[in-house]
Write a protein that holds these residues in place. Structure first.
Motif, mmCIF file in Angstrom:
data_model
loop_
_atom_site.group_PDB
_atom_site.id
_atom_site.type_symbol
_atom_site.label_atom_id
_atom_site.label_comp_id
_atom_site.label_asym_id
_atom_site.label_seq_id
_atom_site.Cartn_x
_atom_site.Cartn_y
_atom_site.Cartn_z
ATOM 1 N N ILE A 98 0.883 -1.172 0.000
ATOM 2 C CA ILE A 98 0.000 0.000 0.000
ATOM 3 C C ILE A 98 0.920 1.221 0.000
ATOM 4 O O ILE A 98 1.694 1.412 0.947
ATOM 5 C CB ILE A 98 -0.881 0.036 1.280
ATOM 6 N N LEU B 3 -8.387 -4.368 5.866
ATOM 7 C CA LEU B 3 -7.500 -5.300 5.160
ATOM 8 C C LEU B 3 -7.355 -6.615 5.915
ATOM 9 O O LEU B 3 -7.254 -7.675 5.309
ATOM 10 C CB LEU B 3 -6.132 -4.646 4.929
ATOM 11 N N ILE C 84 -1.129 -0.821 -4.284
ATOM 12 C CA ILE C 84 -2.343 -0.015 -4.114
ATOM 13 C C ILE C 84 -1.877 1.414 -3.826
ATOM 14 O O ILE C 84 -1.242 1.678 -2.802
ATOM 15 C CB ILE C 84 -3.202 -0.531 -2.934
ATOM 16 N N HIS D 185 -2.603 4.951 -2.711
ATOM 17 C CA HIS D 185 -3.704 5.351 -1.830
ATOM 18 C C HIS D 185 -3.522 6.767 -1.294
ATOM 19 O O HIS D 185 -2.627 7.005 -0.480
ATOM 20 C CB HIS D 185 -3.758 4.362 -0.659
ATOM 21 N N ASN E 101 -14.952 -3.702 -0.170
ATOM 22 C CA ASN E 101 -14.165 -3.143 -1.276
ATOM 23 C C ASN E 101 -12.796 -3.825 -1.247
ATOM 24 O O ASN E 101 -11.831 -3.306 -0.696
ATOM 25 C CB ASN E 101 -14.037 -1.628 -1.098
ATOM 26 N N TYR F 287 -9.280 -5.024 -1.663
ATOM 27 C CA TYR F 287 -8.061 -4.494 -2.266
ATOM 28 C C TYR F 287 -7.263 -5.655 -2.857
ATOM 29 O O TYR F 287 -6.445 -6.285 -2.191
ATOM 30 C CB TYR F 287 -7.243 -3.727 -1.207
ATOM 31 N N GLN F 288 -7.564 -5.916 -4.132
ATOM 32 C CA GLN F 288 -6.900 -6.998 -4.856
ATOM 33 C C GLN F 288 -6.648 -6.506 -6.267
ATOM 34 O O GLN F 288 -7.466 -5.770 -6.809
ATOM 35 C CB GLN F 288 -7.863 -8.187 -4.965
ATOM 36 N N CYS F 289 -5.545 -6.939 -6.854
ATOM 37 C CA CYS F 289 -5.299 -6.557 -8.244
ATOM 38 C C CYS F 289 -5.995 -7.539 -9.180
ATOM 39 O O CYS F 289 -6.387 -8.620 -8.777
ATOM 40 C CB CYS F 289 -3.790 -6.565 -8.512
ATOM 41 N N PHE G 240 -10.493 1.775 -7.342
ATOM 42 C CA PHE G 240 -11.331 1.305 -6.232
ATOM 43 C C PHE G 240 -12.411 2.308 -5.851
ATOM 44 O O PHE G 240 -13.283 2.010 -5.062
ATOM 45 C CB PHE G 240 -10.458 0.991 -5.010
ATOM 46 N N VAL H 36 -7.762 5.993 -5.145
ATOM 47 C CA VAL H 36 -7.152 4.696 -4.826
ATOM 48 C C VAL H 36 -7.120 3.839 -6.092
ATOM 49 O O VAL H 36 -8.162 3.567 -6.687
ATOM 50 C CB VAL H 36 -7.948 3.959 -3.720
ATOM 51 N N GLY I 242 -5.125 0.446 -8.176
ATOM 52 C CA GLY I 242 -4.303 -0.759 -7.964
ATOM 53 C C GLY I 242 -3.718 -1.308 -9.251
ATOM 54 O O GLY I 242 -4.430 -1.476 -10.249
#
Ligand code: UDH
Length: 288
Positions: A69, A91, A134, A136, A147, A149-151, A159, A179, A181
């Motif tokens: 991040i 997370l 990510i 941010h 939501n 947080y994954q590619c 995002f 945000v 990614g």
């Protein structure tokens, strides 16, 4: 003969006994974010499961990817101490393997978000083999734990579907701020961000054009999960709008392969592993 115990062998063994992590967060009910900043000490006490340098990995499953991040930063400690107590539990709920990097730009040069992302990407890779980055903003508080947080392998992910500042929408459809990614390869393929934007400008619109030029589609989260509250603030010193931003965009996207990750000029002046993040301070040269 017995095979050498390489990282790969160990990993395969681990994968045999432990399932891949699933994202257990199915709820799409928005969370009312805590807008109260929390002190560093209180944060460390609240999240004892975090490892030095702001790292966390779930112990009962094998994460599919390692997240870095990257938070571009200068003089926003209240925002950082508001974001972290919202972001970290989200997370952890998502079963993510993550490390938080705060990439601070040393005074006195004007703030340059693009160089900070490029520097953060390069410096993070010196410390670990991250799969997904990510990017941010420090003042964007995610409102929904679903939501994830994954590619995605088929393109970068935006995002943010909406933000309070724009009545939980976006000010224009191709806005990519907030945000974003990228997998490691996607970020390299677009040559990261332009280094040319000193001050508030169009570095995210520049990124939109970079993606177009490299024929890379991005995916935006839906409003069911992708809403954020921006912490209200006034304009920072050194973050004045760049008058020539549109001509820079024109120039930069024509020279996408000669301006970006491969040409970022900065020097790392400090690196510290704090309880909840790895703090990297860089000096950004005005001659990019
Ligand atoms: N950032 C800093 N320090 C700065 C400038 C920017 O940390 O001095 C980082 C921070 O992560 C922030 C991001 O860069 O979230 C983007 O900056 P921003 O949130 O200020 O950008 P935005 O376009 O606002 O949202 C521009 C100024 C708006 C002033 C509005 C007055 N009503």
């Amino acid at each position: 003969s017995t095979p050498a115990v390489t990282e790969e062998v160990l990993r395969r063994h681990r994968d045999d006994v432990m399932p891949f992590c699933e994202n257990p967060t199915r709820s799409s009910a928005p969370r009312w974010p805590s807008k109260e900043p929390v002190t560093a000490q209180e944060l460390a006490e609240r999240f004892p499961m975090m490892q030095l340098g702001g790292h966390y990995s779930p112990s009962n499953c094998t994460p599919r990817e390692k997240l870095a991040i990257l938070i571009p930063y200068r003089n926003r400690s209240v925002h950082l101490h508001t974001l972290l107590p919202n972001l970290i539990p989200m997370l952890i709920k998502q079963n993510a393997d993550f490390t938080i990097f705060v990439v601070e730009q040393a005074m006195p040069t004007r703030f340059n978000k693009g160089v900070l992302f490029n520097a953060g990407f390069l410096e993070a890779l010196k410390l670990g083999d991250f799969d997904c980055f990510i990017l941010h903003d420090v003042d964007m508080i995610p409102l929904n734990d679903a939501n994830t947080y994954q590619c995605r392998s088929d393109g970068p992910v935006h995002f943010m579907a909406g933000v309070n500042k724009f009545h939980y929408g976006l000010s224009y459809s191709w806005l990519l701020g907030g945000v974003l990614g990228f997998t490691k390869d996607q970020y390299k393929a677009v040559n990261g961000f332009s280094n040319l934007y000193f001050g508030w400008g169009a570095e995210d619109d520049d990124m939109f054009l970079r993606l177009k030029k490299k024929r890379m589609d991005y995916h935006r989260k839906g409003k069911d999960v992708g809403l954020y509250d921006m912490i209200r603030h006034s304009r920072d010193k050194g973050w004045e709008p760049i008058n020539s931003r549109f001509s820079i965009t024109h120039f930069s996207t024509r020279r996408i392969d000669d301006d970006g990750l491969n040409t970022a000029v900065y020097s790392r002046t400090s690196l510290r592993q704090l309880p909840l993040y790895t703090w990297i301070r860089v000096f950004v040269d005005m001659k990019q």
